[in-house]
Design a protein around this motif. Structure first.
Motif: not given
Length: 160
Positions: A19-25, A35-39
């Motif tokens: 789900s995180d990867i979906g948001q990041i992508n 940056g998004f993933g780091y946050q």
């Protein structure tokens, strides 16, 4: 402020989900994805967002996120310069993770909780740990350390 994390802490709190990867992508460029993933990882580890000026970097976390996303960690330099993007990402992440900013109603909830805890716990460190867990459990972003210390002190006094 913690600047280094164990491998176990990184894996348990900052391992990105599908789900995180979906948001990041949803981010278009590598530096924005990084940056998004780091946050996301930062807020999960610290229950707060990184300081924006200058952008707060934890090297171990950045490396861990970069490896997961297969993005060169040097891309963060481009991201750091984009304060408006950082702020927008924090809003998106707050919505995505259902996080609430610390405001007056959250302060009242925390005060009530800490009062009952202070009636049975004396040590400030124990109250601090209980406070941090309460905030996490209730999806409330952690306020400044001085705010937490002040509320703990007030509630210990009232409990006495």
């Amino acid at each position: 402020m913690n600047t280094g994390y164990s491998r176990e802490q990184l894996i348990s709190h900052a391992k990105l989900t599908a789900s995180d990867i979906g948001q990041i992508n949803q981010c278009r460029r590598d530096y924005n994805r990084l940056g998004f993933g780091y946050q996301i990882g930062f807020v999960r580890l610290n229950n707060r967002f990184p300081i924006q000026q200058p952008f707060e970097i934890i090297d171990d976390l950045l490396t861990f996120i970069g490896v997961q996303l297969q993005i060169d960690t040097n891309e963060i330099a481009q991201y750091q310069r984009r304060q408006a993007t950082i702020s927008r990402h924090q809003e998106r992440i707050s919505d995505y993770l259902k996080l609430t900013k610390f405001g007056e109603s959250q302060r009242q909830l925390l005060q009530q909780f800490l009062f009952s805890e202070a009636c049975r716990l004396e040590q400030t460190n124990a109250l601090l740990l209980r406070c941090e867990q309460f905030l996490r459990d209730n999806h409330i972003l952690q306020p400044a350390a001085s705010t937490i210390q002040r509320i703990i002190g007030e509630q210990r006094t009232v409990a006495r």
